[in-house]
Each structure stands twice: as C-alpha cells, then as structure tokens.
Motif scaffolding. Structure first.
Motif, mmCIF file in Angstrom:
data_model
loop_
_atom_site.group_PDB
_atom_site.id
_atom_site.type_symbol
_atom_site.label_atom_id
_atom_site.label_comp_id
_atom_site.label_asym_id
_atom_site.label_seq_id
_atom_site.Cartn_x
_atom_site.Cartn_y
_atom_site.Cartn_z
ATOM 1 N N ALA A 24 50.757 -17.538 70.135
ATOM 2 C CA ALA A 24 51.289 -18.911 70.131
ATOM 3 C C ALA A 24 50.186 -19.959 70.032
ATOM 4 O O ALA A 24 50.279 -20.867 69.195
ATOM 5 C CB ALA A 24 52.172 -19.143 71.351
ATOM 6 N N PRO A 25 49.126 -19.883 70.843
ATOM 7 C CA PRO A 25 48.080 -20.904 70.702
ATOM 8 C C PRO A 25 47.412 -20.895 69.322
ATOM 9 O O PRO A 25 47.089 -21.950 68.781
ATOM 10 C CB PRO A 25 47.060 -20.551 71.788
ATOM 11 C CG PRO A 25 47.779 -19.692 72.752
ATOM 12 C CD PRO A 25 48.851 -18.996 71.984
ATOM 13 N N THR A 26 47.219 -19.717 68.762
ATOM 14 C CA THR A 26 46.581 -19.619 67.451
ATOM 15 C C THR A 26 47.461 -20.216 66.363
ATOM 16 O O THR A 26 46.968 -20.909 65.459
ATOM 17 C CB THR A 26 46.230 -18.158 67.120
ATOM 18 O OG1 THR A 26 45.379 -17.652 68.149
ATOM 19 C CG2 THR A 26 45.529 -18.041 65.780
ATOM 20 N N VAL A 27 48.758 -19.971 66.446
ATOM 21 C CA VAL A 27 49.686 -20.523 65.460
ATOM 22 C C VAL A 27 49.576 -22.045 65.434
ATOM 23 O O VAL A 27 49.503 -22.649 64.362
ATOM 24 C CB VAL A 27 51.137 -20.076 65.759
ATOM 25 C CG1 VAL A 27 52.143 -20.902 64.983
ATOM 26 C CG2 VAL A 27 51.309 -18.599 65.452
ATOM 27 N N PHE A 28 49.531 -22.653 66.604
ATOM 28 C CA PHE A 28 49.477 -24.116 66.646
ATOM 29 C C PHE A 28 48.101 -24.670 66.281
ATOM 30 O O PHE A 28 47.992 -25.822 65.881
ATOM 31 C CB PHE A 28 49.936 -24.634 68.010
ATOM 32 C CG PHE A 28 51.425 -24.538 68.179
ATOM 33 C CD1 PHE A 28 52.274 -25.333 67.431
ATOM 34 C CD2 PHE A 28 51.980 -23.631 69.069
ATOM 35 C CE1 PHE A 28 53.651 -25.249 67.564
ATOM 36 C CE2 PHE A 28 53.359 -23.537 69.213
ATOM 37 C CZ PHE A 28 54.191 -24.337 68.462
ATOM 38 N N LYS A 29 47.059 -23.865 66.387
ATOM 39 C CA LYS A 29 45.732 -24.314 65.971
ATOM 40 C C LYS A 29 45.541 -24.177 64.467
ATOM 41 O O LYS A 29 44.838 -24.970 63.854
ATOM 42 C CB LYS A 29 44.644 -23.508 66.686
ATOM 43 C CG LYS A 29 44.418 -23.936 68.101
ATOM 44 C CD LYS A 29 43.270 -23.178 68.718
ATOM 45 C CE LYS A 29 43.086 -23.608 70.166
ATOM 46 N NZ LYS A 29 42.019 -22.873 70.827
ATOM 47 N N VAL A 30 46.146 -23.170 63.862
ATOM 48 C CA VAL A 30 45.905 -22.858 62.455
ATOM 49 C C VAL A 30 46.909 -23.539 61.528
ATOM 50 O O VAL A 30 46.551 -23.973 60.432
ATOM 51 C CB VAL A 30 45.922 -21.331 62.232
ATOM 52 C CG1 VAL A 30 45.867 -20.971 60.763
ATOM 53 C CG2 VAL A 30 44.782 -20.673 62.998
ATOM 54 N N LEU A 31 48.153 -23.636 61.947
ATOM 55 C CA LEU A 31 49.205 -24.173 61.090
ATOM 56 C C LEU A 31 49.574 -25.595 61.487
ATOM 57 O O LEU A 31 49.458 -25.974 62.655
ATOM 58 C CB LEU A 31 50.453 -23.294 61.168
ATOM 59 C CG LEU A 31 50.309 -21.845 60.716
ATOM 60 C CD1 LEU A 31 51.603 -21.080 60.966
ATOM 61 C CD2 LEU A 31 49.921 -21.771 59.251
ATOM 62 N N GLU A 32 50.058 -26.340 60.528
ATOM 63 C CA GLU A 32 50.614 -27.669 60.793
ATOM 64 C C GLU A 32 51.912 -27.486 61.591
ATOM 65 O O GLU A 32 52.506 -26.402 61.588
ATOM 66 C CB GLU A 32 50.893 -28.389 59.471
ATOM 67 C CG GLU A 32 49.642 -28.714 58.678
ATOM 68 C CD GLU A 32 48.722 -29.693 59.390
ATOM 69 O OE1 GLU A 32 49.230 -30.628 60.039
ATOM 70 O OE2 GLU A 32 47.498 -29.504 59.323
#
Length: 139
Positions: A24-32
């Motif tokens: 979850a944290p990576t998704v929000f860091k990598v994607l808009e």
C-alpha cells in the motif's frame, strides 16, 4: 496438525503485514492518486478472498490443537468476508460519490467506512498474531 496451523497462521500474518507495510505505501508513492485507487480497488477483493480462505482453512486445522485459536481465526475469516462483500462496495460507492462532486457528506461517509475497514484489518492482524502465539504453544 498443530505445525500446519502454525505455518498457516504465519503465512497469513506475513501476507497481511506485507500489504500494510510494503504494498500500500509503495502504490501511493509510485502511482498518481487515480491509478493508485484503481489498482487498490482491483487488489482488495483478491486480498480479502485470500485472507478469508486461509483463515477459514486455518480455523479448521486449529480445531485439533487450540479451539480458541480456531475461533479467533474464524473471526478473522468472517471479518475479511464482511470487508470484501459488504464494506468494500460501500466504500467504493462513497468514494465515487465524493469524487463525482458529492457534498461533504460523501467524503465523511467515505472516511467513516474507510476507517472502519482499517480498524477491522488492525483487529484481524492482532487476532492472527494471537493465533500464531496459541498455535506455537500448541506445538
């Protein structure tokens, strides 16, 4: 059977923590925000089905070693099924209403439902952790 319950509990706890701590944290860091939301909408049902299935199987396995652990894991399975088939559609509808220009009520409804889902997930993490301890003691 006790060792199998211990392994399944560990696998479930690990996969749940992996999602919270890394995915979850990576998704929000990598994607808009919009693609991130779409990705998580696709991922959550699969995650909840995984939790439901593993927790249900573990519940049955644990009946032979720790009834309390089996009951706790059954509760985890029920919580995941509720989150998947009842709560998530409500969260998605509330988010859609909010993003479509809904009033403050739509955002408040989304926030309330999302907070409920995160509390359920937190309780499930604690429950699986307790089951892991109980399963370990039963081995």
């Amino acid at each position: 059977m006790g060792v199998l319950g211990l392994i399944l509990s560990g696998v479930l706890l690990g996969s749940m923590l992996l999602f919270v701590a890394i995915v979850a944290p990576t998704v929000f860091k990598v994607l808009e925000p919009e693609p991130a939301g779409g990705f998580l909408r696709a991922l959550f049902p699969r995650l909840y089905v995984w939790i439901t299935a593993v927790a249900a199987v573990t519940s049955v396995v644990l009946l032979f070693s720790t009834v309390l652990g089996a009951l706790l894991m059954f509760g985890v399975a029920v919580g995941a099924a509720y989150s998947n088939w009842i709560l998530t559609p409500q969260i998605n509808a509330a988010r859609d209403a909010w993003k479509a220009g809904g009033k403050d009520f739509a955002k408040a409804n989304f926030d309330r439902l999302h907070n409920l889902s995160t509390r359920i997930y937190g309780v499930q993490l604690i429950g699986v952790g307790l089951v892991l301890i109980l399963a370990g003691l039963a081995v």
